[in-house]
Design a protein around this motif. Structure first.
Motif, PDB file in Angstrom:
ATOM      1  N   VAL A  98     -34.824 -50.381   1.362  1.00 33.56           N
ATOM      2  CA  VAL A  98     -34.145 -49.921   0.008  1.00 33.56           C
ATOM      3  C   VAL A  98     -34.822 -48.720  -0.492  1.00 33.56           C
ATOM      4  CG1 VAL A  98     -33.637 -50.089  -2.639  1.00 33.56           C
ATOM      5  CG2 VAL A  98     -32.963 -51.961  -0.924  1.00 33.56           C
ATOM      6  N   SER A  99     -36.104 -48.621  -0.364  1.00 29.51           N
ATOM      7  CA  SER A  99     -36.957 -47.542  -0.539  1.00 29.51           C
ATOM      8  C   SER A  99     -36.724 -46.287   0.218  1.00 29.51           C
ATOM      9  CB  SER A  99     -38.234 -47.918  -0.497  1.00 29.51           C
ATOM     10  OG  SER A  99     -39.105 -46.771  -1.063  1.00 29.51           O
ATOM     11  N   VAL A 100     -36.357 -46.439   1.720  1.00 29.80           N
ATOM     12  CA  VAL A 100     -36.071 -45.508   2.602  1.00 29.80           C
ATOM     13  C   VAL A 100     -34.718 -44.857   2.433  1.00 29.80           C
ATOM     14  CG1 VAL A 100     -35.864 -45.145   5.204  1.00 29.80           C
ATOM     15  CG2 VAL A 100     -38.012 -46.326   4.279  1.00 29.80           C
ATOM     16  N   SER A 101     -33.715 -45.983   2.087  1.00 32.55           N
ATOM     17  CA  SER A 101     -32.452 -45.642   1.842  1.00 32.55           C
ATOM     18  C   SER A 101     -32.310 -44.537   0.709  1.00 32.55           C
ATOM     19  CB  SER A 101     -31.483 -46.661   1.621  1.00 32.55           C
ATOM     20  OG  SER A 101     -31.591 -47.471   2.849  1.00 32.55           O
ATOM     21  N   ALA A 155     -35.365 -60.946  -3.629  1.00 31.41           N
ATOM     22  CA  ALA A 155     -36.127 -59.703  -4.502  1.00 31.41           C
ATOM     23  C   ALA A 155     -35.629 -59.833  -5.841  1.00 31.41           C
ATOM     24  CB  ALA A 155     -35.821 -58.448  -3.634  1.00 31.41           C
ATOM     25  N   THR A 156     -36.646 -59.363  -6.469  1.00 32.15           N
ATOM     26  CA  THR A 156     -36.096 -59.278  -8.067  1.00 32.15           C
ATOM     27  C   THR A 156     -35.977 -57.739  -8.574  1.00 32.15           C
ATOM     28  OG1 THR A 156     -38.449 -58.759  -8.732  1.00 32.15           O
ATOM     29  CG2 THR A 156     -37.954 -61.121  -8.529  1.00 32.15           C
ATOM     30  N   GLU A 205     -39.591 -51.241  -8.710  1.00 26.73           N
ATOM     31  CA  GLU A 205     -40.946 -50.736  -8.554  1.00 26.73           C
ATOM     32  C   GLU A 205     -41.016 -49.958  -7.174  1.00 26.73           C
ATOM     33  OE1 GLU A 205     -45.884 -52.347  -7.951  1.00 26.73           O
ATOM     34  OE2 GLU A 205     -44.247 -53.025  -9.883  1.00 26.73           O
ATOM     35  N   ALA A 206     -40.256 -50.546  -6.224  1.00 27.24           N
ATOM     36  CA  ALA A 206     -40.154 -49.865  -4.977  1.00 27.24           C
ATOM     37  C   ALA A 206     -39.581 -48.305  -4.892  1.00 27.24           C
ATOM     38  CB  ALA A 206     -39.466 -50.536  -3.686  1.00 27.24           C
ATOM     39  N   PRO A 213     -34.902 -36.112  -7.100  1.00 24.10           N
ATOM     40  CA  PRO A 213     -33.784 -36.591  -6.329  1.00 24.10           C
ATOM     41  C   PRO A 213     -33.721 -38.147  -6.243  1.00 24.10           C
ATOM     42  CG  PRO A 213     -34.069 -34.314  -5.239  1.00 24.10           C
ATOM     43  CD  PRO A 213     -35.352 -34.863  -6.305  1.00 24.10           C
ATOM     44  N   SER A 214     -34.832 -38.618  -5.556  1.00 26.75           N
ATOM     45  CA  SER A 214     -35.261 -39.796  -5.427  1.00 26.75           C
ATOM     46  C   SER A 214     -35.077 -40.914  -6.787  1.00 26.75           C
ATOM     47  CB  SER A 214     -36.466 -40.354  -4.702  1.00 26.75           C
ATOM     48  OG  SER A 214     -36.361 -39.745  -3.341  1.00 26.75           O
ATOM     49  N   MET A 215     -35.465 -40.465  -7.707  1.00 28.01           N
ATOM     50  CA  MET A 215     -35.396 -40.889  -8.921  1.00 28.01           C
ATOM     51  C   MET A 215     -34.019 -41.147  -9.216  1.00 28.01           C
ATOM     52  SD  MET A 215     -38.673 -41.733  -9.484  1.00 28.01           S
ATOM     53  CE  MET A 215     -38.844 -42.112 -11.045  1.00 28.01           C
ATOM     54  N   MET A 216     -33.104 -40.153  -9.010  1.00 25.78           N
ATOM     55  CA  MET A 216     -31.717 -40.173  -9.552  1.00 25.78           C
ATOM     56  C   MET A 216     -30.895 -41.237  -8.574  1.00 25.78           C
ATOM     57  SD  MET A 216     -31.353 -38.424 -12.254  1.00 25.78           S
ATOM     58  CE  MET A 216     -32.962 -39.335 -12.423  1.00 25.78           C
ATOM     59  N   TYR A 217     -31.214 -41.207  -7.300  1.00 25.11           N
ATOM     60  CA  TYR A 217     -30.614 -42.123  -6.538  1.00 25.11           C
ATOM     61  C   TYR A 217     -31.117 -43.493  -6.460  1.00 25.11           C
ATOM     62  CZ  TYR A 217     -28.074 -38.766  -3.682  1.00 25.11           C
ATOM     63  OH  TYR A 217     -26.903 -38.018  -2.984  1.00 25.11           O
ATOM     64  N   SER A 218     -32.165 -43.782  -7.501  1.00 23.81           N
ATOM     65  CA  SER A 218     -32.488 -45.126  -7.977  1.00 23.81           C
ATOM     66  C   SER A 218     -31.431 -45.538  -8.867  1.00 23.81           C
ATOM     67  CB  SER A 218     -33.910 -45.021  -8.479  1.00 23.81           C
ATOM     68  OG  SER A 218     -34.927 -44.566  -7.621  1.00 23.81           O
ATOM     69  N   GLY A 219     -30.713 -44.718  -9.306  1.00 21.14           N
ATOM     70  CA  GLY A 219     -29.745 -45.446 -10.132  1.00 21.14           C
ATOM     71  C   GLY A 219     -28.453 -46.070  -9.450  1.00 21.14           C
ATOM     72  N   ILE A 220     -28.501 -45.788  -8.155  1.00 22.02           N
ATOM     73  CA  ILE A 220     -27.581 -46.669  -7.384  1.00 22.02           C
ATOM     74  C   ILE A 220     -28.102 -48.008  -7.236  1.00 22.02           C
ATOM     75  CG2 ILE A 220     -26.362 -46.595  -5.098  1.00 22.02           C
ATOM     76  CD1 ILE A 220     -26.513 -43.426  -5.081  1.00 22.02           C
ATOM     77  N   VAL A 221     -29.334 -47.981  -6.819  1.00 18.36           N
ATOM     78  CA  VAL A 221     -30.095 -49.442  -6.890  1.00 18.36           C
ATOM     79  C   VAL A 221     -29.860 -50.085  -8.159  1.00 18.36           C
ATOM     80  CG1 VAL A 221     -32.263 -50.440  -6.794  1.00 18.36           C
ATOM     81  CG2 VAL A 221     -31.644 -48.438  -5.301  1.00 18.36           C
ATOM     82  N   ILE A 222     -30.229 -49.552  -9.367  1.00 22.56           N
ATOM     83  CA  ILE A 222     -29.796 -50.299 -10.584  1.00 22.56           C
ATOM     84  C   ILE A 222     -28.326 -50.784 -10.733  1.00 22.56           C
ATOM     85  CG2 ILE A 222     -29.750 -49.758 -13.039  1.00 22.56           C
ATOM     86  CD1 ILE A 222     -32.077 -47.927 -12.635  1.00 22.56           C
ATOM     87  N   ASN A 223     -27.426 -49.802 -10.457  1.00 18.81           N
ATOM     88  CA  ASN A 223     -26.011 -50.364 -10.572  1.00 18.81           C
ATOM     89  C   ASN A 223     -25.717 -51.659  -9.564  1.00 18.81           C
ATOM     90  OD1 ASN A 223     -25.442 -48.410 -12.513  1.00 18.81           O
ATOM     91  ND2 ASN A 223     -24.666 -46.834 -10.851  1.00 18.81           N
ATOM     92  N   ALA A 224     -26.134 -51.285  -8.417  1.00 19.37           N
ATOM     93  CA  ALA A 224     -25.883 -52.315  -7.315  1.00 19.37           C
ATOM     94  C   ALA A 224     -26.446 -54.009  -7.752  1.00 19.37           C
ATOM     95  CB  ALA A 224     -26.613 -51.919  -5.976  1.00 19.37           C
TER      96      ALA A 224
END
Length: 113
Positions: free
Chosen positions: A52-55, A76-77, A83-84, A95-106
């Motif tokens: 996930v982090s690399v993605s 995984a929680t 945190e990752a 940019p990585s921080m903004m792509y983290s939004g996709i993780v949150i939505n998923a």
């Protein structure tokens, strides 16, 4: 923004289309994936969190969603995944921080099946 489920389906469709084009290559790639993802020194769950982090760092929406789903499936929680993402942001910046939004939505979408 596309839904996590839609992105996940697009990823599967692309992979299937590539398999139709070159099944030998995809078979080898799939074998590599399964070998690399299984428990080893690192747990399968930890490997998915890393993926996930690399993605996120690579800004691949399809990979982010796919590996977030797999990480959740391995237990995984939300906190571990976020945190990752925060660690990814150390090297990838805004940019990585903004792509983290996709993780949150998923996470929200897959946990609310």
């Amino acid at each position: 923004m596309k839904s996590a489920k839609a992105l996940n389906e697009e990823a599967k469709k692309t992979f299937n289309q590539l398999n139709e084009f070159n099944p030998t290559a995809i078979k080898g790639f799939t074998k590599y994936i399964h070998s690399a993802e299984k428990d080893g020194v690192l747990s399968a769950k930890m490997k998915q969190i890393i993926m996930v982090s690399v993605s996120v760092a690579q800004k691949c929406e399809w990979c982010i969603v796919y590996h977030t789903k797999k990480a959740l499936d391995f237990g995984a929680t939300r906190d571990e995944l976020l945190e990752a993402c925060m660690v990814t942001g150390l090297l990838g910046g805004g940019p990585s921080m903004m792509y983290s939004g996709i993780v949150i939505n998923a996470i929200e979408e897959f946990q609310n099946n």
